[in-house]
Structures are given as structure tokens and as C-alpha cells.
Design an enzyme around this catalytic site. Structure first.
Site, PDB file in Angstrom:
ATOM      1  N   ASP A 253     -14.195   6.277   6.554  1.00 46.80           N
ATOM      2  CA  ASP A 253     -12.929   5.492   6.447  1.00 46.80           C
ATOM      3  C   ASP A 253     -11.997   6.250   5.460  1.00 46.80           C
ATOM      4  OD1 ASP A 253     -10.283   3.897   6.556  1.00 46.80           O
ATOM      5  OD2 ASP A 253     -11.299   2.298   7.983  1.00 46.80           O
TER       6      ASP A 253
ATOM      7  N   LYS B  59       0.195   3.681   4.571  1.00 47.38           N
ATOM      8  CA  LYS B  59       0.057   3.376   3.748  1.00 47.38           C
ATOM      9  C   LYS B  59       0.522   4.262   2.900  1.00 47.38           C
ATOM     10  CE  LYS B  59      -3.485  -0.018   4.946  1.00 47.38           C
ATOM     11  NZ  LYS B  59      -5.396   0.046   5.124  1.00 47.38           N
TER      12      LYS B  59
ATOM     13  N   ASN C 154       0.895  -1.745  -0.005  1.00 49.31           N
ATOM     14  CA  ASN C 154      -0.238  -0.468  -0.101  1.00 49.31           C
ATOM     15  C   ASN C 154       0.440   1.059  -0.471  1.00 49.31           C
ATOM     16  OD1 ASN C 154      -2.494  -1.788   0.035  1.00 49.31           O
ATOM     17  ND2 ASN C 154      -2.327  -1.774   2.691  1.00 49.31           N
TER      18      ASN C 154
ATOM     19  N   HIS D  10      -6.936   4.702   2.437  1.00 48.91           N
ATOM     20  CA  HIS D  10      -7.285   4.121   0.512  1.00 48.91           C
ATOM     21  C   HIS D  10      -7.061   5.274   0.012  1.00 48.91           C
ATOM     22  CE1 HIS D  10      -5.838  -0.077   1.534  1.00 48.91           C
ATOM     23  NE2 HIS D  10      -6.592   0.071   2.075  1.00 48.91           N
TER      24      HIS D  10
ATOM     25  N   HIS E  72     -13.796  -2.144   6.292  1.00 50.58           N
ATOM     26  CA  HIS E  72     -12.981  -3.015   6.840  1.00 50.58           C
ATOM     27  C   HIS E  72     -13.176  -3.814   8.482  1.00 50.58           C
ATOM     28  CE1 HIS E  72      -8.969  -2.672   8.628  1.00 50.58           C
ATOM     29  NE2 HIS E  72      -8.809  -3.677   6.812  1.00 50.58           N
TER      30      HIS E  72
ATOM     31  N   SER F 164     -10.923  -0.871   0.329  1.00 51.08           N
ATOM     32  CA  SER F 164      -8.979  -1.295   0.316  1.00 51.08           C
ATOM     33  C   SER F 164      -9.206  -3.435  -0.570  1.00 51.08           C
ATOM     34  CB  SER F 164      -9.129  -2.038   1.369  1.00 51.08           C
ATOM     35  OG  SER F 164     -10.207  -2.894   2.212  1.00 51.08           O
TER      36      SER F 164
HETATM   37  C1  LIG Z   1      -5.390  -0.945   6.338  1.00 50.22           C
HETATM   38  C2  LIG Z   1      -6.824  -0.311   6.923  1.00 50.22           C
HETATM   39  C3  LIG Z   1      -6.980   0.314   8.317  1.00 50.22           C
HETATM   40  C4  LIG Z   1      -6.036   0.149   9.380  1.00 50.22           C
HETATM   41  O1  LIG Z   1      -5.439   1.164   9.105  1.00 50.22           O
HETATM   42  P1  LIG Z   1      -3.883   0.819   9.752  1.00 50.22           P
HETATM   43  O2  LIG Z   1      -2.596   1.573   9.873  1.00 50.22           O
HETATM   44  O3  LIG Z   1      -3.103  -0.383   9.093  1.00 50.22           O
HETATM   45  O4  LIG Z   1      -4.073  -0.361  10.912  1.00 50.22           O
HETATM   46  C5  LIG Z   1      -8.313   0.535   8.355  1.00 50.22           C
HETATM   47  N1  LIG Z   1      -9.362   0.702   7.661  1.00 50.22           N
HETATM   48  C6  LIG Z   1      -8.970   0.077   6.314  1.00 50.22           C
HETATM   49  C7  LIG Z   1     -10.301   0.238   5.259  1.00 50.22           C
HETATM   50  C8  LIG Z   1      -7.867   0.161   6.033  1.00 50.22           C
HETATM   51  O5  LIG Z   1      -7.454  -0.811   4.574  1.00 50.22           O
END
Ligand SMILES: *Cc1c(COP(=O)(O)O)cnc(C)c1O
Length: 375
Positions: free
Chosen positions: A211, A233, A54, A214, A139, A186
Site C-alpha cells: 500500500d 493524498k 496529506n 503515502h 492500514h 501512514s
Molecule cells: C489513506 C489511506 C488509504 C485510503 O485511501 P483513500 O483514498 O483515502 O480511501 C489506504 N491505505 C493507506 C495506508 C492510507 O493511508
């Protein structure tokens, strides 16, 4: 008769459970690999071209990011305590200001990770007697937050506004109501209709939580009452954050248990994320290049045009996805197979992710190889 004879030891229990997971084809293992560059991995002495990170902008290796982290290491490897004790080093407020400005919100609050942000924020905003309405593909960290909250959890079909509206009408109730979605999904790389979801939320006096782990642009985020993000990411470092109204962030600082009861991030990690954010904003062509790579790939394979750096190549059964992954490895490409329960049954896939650090010829070679290994 001794009681202990009737019960498995911890090791026996773990072995039985692992065997059951294995029988269902969902036992996971990690492989030890190194990432000598943003787009290569080495495993057991072989180097592969990777389409499975990522690190969309290659920022984990950017010289300015490394330099900032290295300089900050002088102030210690760890933060020493939680933020509310003595761990709130000066890098925090500077990065929180920059993150809020980036996402177009009044204030931001940094957490230990994106996962910790979701499991901290959601239970602080909803509890028993409240309702959480979540996109079916949200997620795991959002769902875990919802379960921890004790609120009633209802799902709506992926990106289906009419179904979301139906669920609101049926379940809204008198308490708090959260609508959960992702800006860029994601495992599918598609985008949520944020403006329309925001209107729906306002009409039902619900709060839209997006959220944006990405997300690299800020399209549609004005509709969100609260945005969750990650430093792990595109920003190439580690950590997570929430952003929204200043008063909401002030409240979360006291109420989000995953922030209150967990050690602050190391100064070097905060410095790396801040330097990465500066590079990302100064060089918008990086994100444009990543998206262009994804679109080059979808055009070559005749797939729907990519909306983000994430492109799923759906294989169906887990076995088919794993087999395709192995065949791609034989050709020198590392593309991770994603299986249930991470994705719904019958939609095991190759999850292909692109980085600005890829070259056009890498995309062309991968497209050729994927054509050869998929039916
Ligand atoms: C990766 C991800 C997370 C978690 O983030 P981290 O910093 O890796 O703990 C939360 N929500 C989504 C949609 C993700 O892809």
C-alpha cells in the site's frame, strides 16, 4: 409480555454504544473547518497554520489542477454509472496509463478510493483456505480487505523480517498467500524493507502487496507484485488504484466487487488527479522540499531523521495527545492528535505532516511551539 419492551430501540442502542465509546475515550466527532490554502485551516472564525493534511505538494490548490477539473466539469458533475456500465469516460484509460508508468508497472486500475481498492483487491486474490500475513501497523482498509476475504489473517511485528519469515514458515499452507505492508506507514512515516520482503515472498511463493498511499517516489516498488495507491493524498484529488501485471488488472476488473458495484469517479476528479500527476512529475523539487521540511523539523527537535513527510511526536496516553493539540491550537497551529484504535494503545501522538507549501519559518515556529507543549 411484549417482546419490544425487552429490546432497545435503534436510538437507545446507538446512545448506549456511543456512551460506551465515550467512556473508553474513543468517541469521535468531526469539526467543521475550511482549508483556505494547502497549509491553513479556519475554524470558528480563527485561522490556524495546519500540519494535518496529506496534501503534501499543495496540489489540491494548484492552478493547473483546478483548471483541468473545471474544464472536465463541462462533461458532467457525475459519471452516471459504474465503469462496467457507461461510467468509463475517456479520462480513465489515460490516467491509468500514466499511473502505471509512474509506479513502474505494466497496468493500473482505478477504484473509487484507496479504501475501496484494498477491500476490492484483497478478497479477489485470497479466500477461505488461503493465508494473509500482514505487518501489524497495516492500514485499516487492508485489514478490512483481509477480513472480507475469509482468508486466515496472521500479523507480524512492524517491519520485522525475521518474524514475517517465522509466520510464513508456520502458516504458509498450500493455498494462496499474501504479504501485506505499506511503503510509507501512514501514522509513523517510516518505510518498509520492500526488497527484503519481496525476496521473502518469492522464496515462499507468496505475493507481496504494498500500500503506497503515502509514497511519492517509487523506491522499492519493483519488489511488489501489486501496488495499491491513492489519488486522494499527494495527488490532491480523490480516488484510488491498483497497479501490477496487465493480466492481474484484467482479472481484477471483473473480480473486485468494490469496483464492479460502485459508480465511477466524476470526470473532473480524474482530470484533477491526472493534472496533479503531471505537475508532480514535472516538478520533482516539490517532493524534495516537503521532505526537507520534515527533516528540518526532526533535526530541530532531535528526533530520528524523517523518512517521509509524516512525523509522529509520540505522547503516550490519549489525554496527553489531546492536551498538546489544544495547547498548539492556542498558539495558532493545527496538528491533529491521533489516538487508539487508529494507533496502538499507549502511543497516542501528534501526527505532523509537511507540505511543499510550508515555508521554513513555519517549520521553525512549529518546532518551537511543540517544544513548549511537550514535557
Ligand atoms: C489513506 C489511506 C488509504 C485510503 O485511501 P483513500 O483514498 O483515502 O480511501 C489506504 N491505505 C493507506 C495506508 C492510507 O493511508
Amino acid at each position: 409480555m411484549s417482546l419490544s419492551a425487552a429490546r432497545p430501540s435503534l436510538s437507545e442502542f446507538a446512545e448506549q454504544e456511543a456512551a460506551a465509546l465515550s467512556a473508553r475515550g474513543v468517541l469521535r466527532r468531526v469539526v467543521s473547518l475550511a482549508r483556505p490554502s494547502p497549509v491553513t485551516v479556519t475554524h470558528e472564525g480563527k485561522t490556524y497554520l495546519s500540519f494535518s493534511s496529506n496534501d503534501y505538494l499543495g496540489l489540491s490548490r494548484h492552478p493547473k489542477v483546478i483548471a483541468a477539473a473545471t474544464a472536465a466539469l463541462e462533461s458532467g458533475a457525475g459519471a452516471g454509472a459504474a465503469r462496467l456500465v457507461t461510467g468509463n469516460h475517456p479520462g480513465y484509460s489515460a490516467l491509468e496509463k500514466a499511473l502505471a508508468t509512474w509506479k513502474g508497472k505494466e497496468a493500473a486500475l482505478i477504484f473509487g478510493s484507496g479504501y475501496l481498492a484494498n477491500i476490492g483487491v484483497i478478497p479477489a486474490l485470497a479466500g477461505r483456505g488461503d493465508v494473509i500475513i500482514a505487518d501489524r501497523l497495516c492500514h485499516a482498509s487492508m485489514l478490512d480487505g483481509a477480513m472480507l476475504s475469509g482468508a486466515k489473517l496472521v500479523r507480524f511485528r512492524h517491519n520485522d523480517l525475521a518474524h514475517c519469515a517465522e509466520q510464513l514458515e508456520e502458516h504458509r499452507g498450500k493455498g494462496n498467500c499474501l504479504i501485506l505492508t505499506e511503503s510509507v506507514f501512514s501514522m509513523d512515516g517510516d518505510k518498509a524493507p520492500l526488497a527484503a520482503l519481496g525476496e521473502l515472498a518469492d522464496r515462499h511463493q507468496a505475493w507481496l502487496i504494498v500500500d503506497d498511499a503515502h509514497g511519492m517516489d517509487t523506491q522499492g516498488l519493483e519488489a511488489a507484485h501489486l501496488v495499491i495507491g491513492t489519488l486522494s493524498k499527494a495527488l490532491g484529488a480523490y480516488g484510488g488504484f491498483a497497479c501490477g501485471a496487465a493480466g492481474v488488472m484484467d482479472y481484477l476488473l471483473s473480480a473486485a466487487r468494490s469496483l464492479v458495484f460502485s459508480t465511477a469517479l466524476p470526470p473532473s476528479v480524474i482530470a484533477a488527479a491526472h493534472a496533479a500527476l503531471d505537475v508532480m512529475q514535472a516538478e520533482p523539487e516539490l517532493a524534495a522540499r516537503t521532505l526537507a521540511h520534515a527533516r528540518r523539523f526532526t533535526a530541530l527537535l532531535g528526533l530520528a531523521e524523517a523518512q517521509s513527510p509524516i512525523v509522529p511526536v509520540i505522547m503516550g496516553e490519549s489525554g496527553a495527545a489531546l492536551e498538546a493539540m489544544e495547547k498548539l491550537k492556542d498558539k495558532g497551529f493545527w496538528v491533529t492528535a491521533i489516538r487508539p484504535p487508529t494507533v496502538p494503545e499507549g502511543t497516542a501522538r501528534l501526527r505532523v505532516t509537511f507540505s511543499s507549501a510550508h515555508e521554513n519559518q513555519h517549520i521553525d515556529a512549529l518546532a518551537e511551539a511543540v517544544k513548549e507543549v511537550t514535557p
